[in-house]
Design a protein around this motif. Structure first.
Motif, short mmCIF file in Angstrom:
data_model
loop_
_atom_site.label_atom_id
_atom_site.label_comp_id
_atom_site.label_asym_id
_atom_site.label_seq_id
_atom_site.Cartn_x
_atom_site.Cartn_y
_atom_site.Cartn_z
N GLN A 15 58.34 43.90 43.13
CA GLN A 15 58.85 45.12 43.36
C GLN A 15 59.71 45.23 44.68
N TRP A 16 60.75 46.08 44.55
CA TRP A 16 61.40 45.96 45.75
C TRP A 16 60.66 47.17 46.77
N THR A 17 60.79 46.63 48.08
CA THR A 17 60.00 47.42 49.10
C THR A 17 60.50 48.67 49.39
N GLY A 18 61.94 48.73 49.55
CA GLY A 18 62.57 49.80 50.01
C GLY A 18 62.65 49.86 51.55
N ARG A 19 62.34 48.74 52.19
CA ARG A 19 62.49 48.66 53.67
C ARG A 19 63.17 47.74 53.93
N ARG A 20 63.62 47.73 55.31
CA ARG A 20 64.66 46.56 55.98
C ARG A 20 64.53 46.64 57.53
N TYR A 21 64.15 45.31 57.94
CA TYR A 21 64.01 45.23 59.43
C TYR A 21 65.64 45.33 59.87
N ASP A 22 65.71 46.22 60.91
CA ASP A 22 67.22 46.37 61.45
C ASP A 22 67.02 45.59 62.85
N LYS A 23 67.64 44.56 62.91
CA LYS A 23 67.65 43.84 64.46
C LYS A 23 68.34 44.77 65.32
N SER A 24 69.40 45.35 65.11
CA SER A 24 70.27 46.00 66.37
C SER A 24 69.28 47.19 66.61
N VAL A 25 68.85 48.00 65.76
CA VAL A 25 67.90 48.98 66.18
C VAL A 25 66.69 48.72 66.98
N SER A 26 66.23 47.55 66.77
CA SER A 26 65.05 47.33 67.21
C SER A 26 65.32 46.60 68.76
N ALA A 27 66.68 46.03 68.88
CA ALA A 27 67.20 46.04 70.23
C ALA A 27 67.30 46.90 71.01
N LYS A 28 67.86 48.05 70.35
CA LYS A 28 68.34 49.27 71.04
C LYS A 28 66.90 50.08 71.63
N VAL A 58 51.73 52.37 39.69
CA VAL A 58 51.34 51.59 38.46
C VAL A 58 50.76 50.18 38.78
N GLY A 59 51.62 49.60 39.70
CA GLY A 59 51.56 48.21 40.14
C GLY A 59 49.94 48.12 40.65
N THR A 60 49.71 49.06 41.43
CA THR A 60 48.25 48.91 42.05
C THR A 60 47.14 49.00 41.04
N ASP A 61 47.34 50.00 40.13
CA ASP A 61 46.45 50.11 39.04
C ASP A 61 46.42 49.03 38.32
N ALA A 62 47.40 48.30 37.95
CA ALA A 62 47.18 46.97 37.34
C ALA A 62 46.61 46.06 37.82
N ARG A 63 46.79 45.97 39.21
CA ARG A 63 46.04 44.79 39.71
C ARG A 63 44.62 45.09 39.80
N THR A 64 44.06 46.52 40.08
CA THR A 64 42.83 46.78 40.26
C THR A 64 42.16 46.49 39.01
N TYR A 65 42.89 47.03 37.73
CA TYR A 65 42.30 46.58 36.48
C TYR A 65 42.16 45.09 36.18
N HIS A 66 43.33 44.66 36.42
CA HIS A 66 42.99 42.99 36.24
C HIS A 66 42.03 42.33 36.98
N TYR A 67 41.97 42.61 38.27
CA TYR A 67 40.54 42.03 38.92
C TYR A 67 39.29 42.47 38.48
N ALA A 68 39.00 43.79 37.88
CA ALA A 68 38.10 44.10 37.40
C ALA A 68 37.66 43.58 36.09
N GLN A 69 38.53 43.47 35.23
CA GLN A 69 38.32 42.95 34.00
C GLN A 69 38.22 41.39 33.71
N THR A 70 38.59 40.67 34.78
CA THR A 70 38.60 39.30 34.74
C THR A 70 37.66 38.63 35.94
N LEU A 71 37.51 37.34 36.01
CA LEU A 71 36.48 36.70 36.75
C LEU A 71 37.39 35.66 37.68
#
Length: 276
Positions: A15-28, A58-71
């Motif tokens: 999934q897309w994180t919706g975040r981006r590192y900004d090099k110029s702002v970090s330098a400022k 939904v992604g977090t719920d899916a991973r949680t269920y996946h780990y709970a229901q498998t070995l």
């Protein structure tokens, strides 16, 4: 054989994180505070976080269920799915896949407006190049469940010397046995942790607990028979004892009746000693 009783399953979600590192702002920022650029990184929030929170949940719920229901099986992301739990697992994962897809469709439809809103909020930090196009954004998301057979040493065939083939088969067998022990230990650990949690909470008269304290244990006791692919009789015996002695009272009954709470805490401690 184990390959007759279980299979491997791998859950892959992107999934897309919706975040981006900004090099110029970090330098400022580094310049304004008189420090080095390596002291910190400025990551921009590209769109309102509420917009992508549903997909992430939904992604977090899916991973949680996946780990709970498998070995556990290996470190590569594969998990063992007992055949007895296949229908329950796949039915729920299909529901989660559909929920994930619906959330993505909703997000993609609103994406142009979200980018326009971000242009105003980010002001001088807005860069059009940070944003995928409308046609690209949907490809940033995927939800896949892959199911495939467990490796079996006896099925290994290759054009090598007999001694080398036997060595590889032996290695597969050893790794399978190690994974089997780890998976069985995982079931014991789950039960032990749940019982330990109840013992800790109920032994403290002043401790406040939620309904999930008992509810989670009830769900675990219902799940364990489907995951007990090795038919461990000791685990099943212990599971039945936990179910009978610790799941009989409702959470509210344990709150209202100090005697029942004390007795259940004592039973939990006794079971922990037996498990140890």
């Amino acid at each position: 054989t184990l390959s007759d009783k279980a299979m491997l399953v791998r859950l892959s979600i992107s999934q897309w994180t919706g975040r981006r590192y900004d090099k110029s702002v970090s330098a400022k920022v580094a310049e304004d505070y008189g420090t080095s650029v390596d002291a910190g990184r400025y990551n921009k929030v590209l769109v309102a976080e509420e917009a992508i929170k549903t997909i992430g949940k939904v992604g977090t719920d899916a991973r949680t269920y996946h780990y709970a229901q498998t070995l556990p099986w290996n470190d590569a992301g594969d998990r063992m799915l007992p055949s007895a739990n296949y229908l329950v697992y796949t039915r729920k994962m299909q529901e989660l896949r559909q929920a994930f897809g619906a959330a993505v469709v909703d997000f993609v439809q609103n994406y142009p407006d979200l980018v326009a809103d971000a242009r105003n909020k980010l002001n001088g930090m807005f860069k059009a190049a940070d944003y995928p196009t409308v046609g690209q954004i949907a490809d940033k998301y995927s939800f896949d469940v892959a199911v495939y057979p467990l490796p079996a040493a006896e099925d290994f065939r290759v054009s090598l010397q007999a001694a080398e083939v036997d060595s590889i088969r032996a290695d597969i067998q050893v790794r399978t046995e190690q994974a089997t022990k780890a998976a069985n230990r995982d079931l014991w650990d789950r039960l032990h942790d749940a019982v330990s949690h109840i013992a800790d909470k109920l032994s403290d008269d002043k401790a406040i607990f939620r309904d999930s304290l008992v509810g989670n244990l009830v769900e675990l006791c219902e799940l364990l028979p489907r995951l007990n692919v090795f038919g461990d009789p000791n685990l099943e015996t212990m599971r039945r004892e936990v179910e009978a002695r610790l799941c009989a009272s409702t959470p509210q009954a344990l709150r209202d009746n100090p005697g029942a709470r004390k007795a259940t805490a004592k039973d939990a401690a006794t079971i922990l000693q037996a498990m140890a």
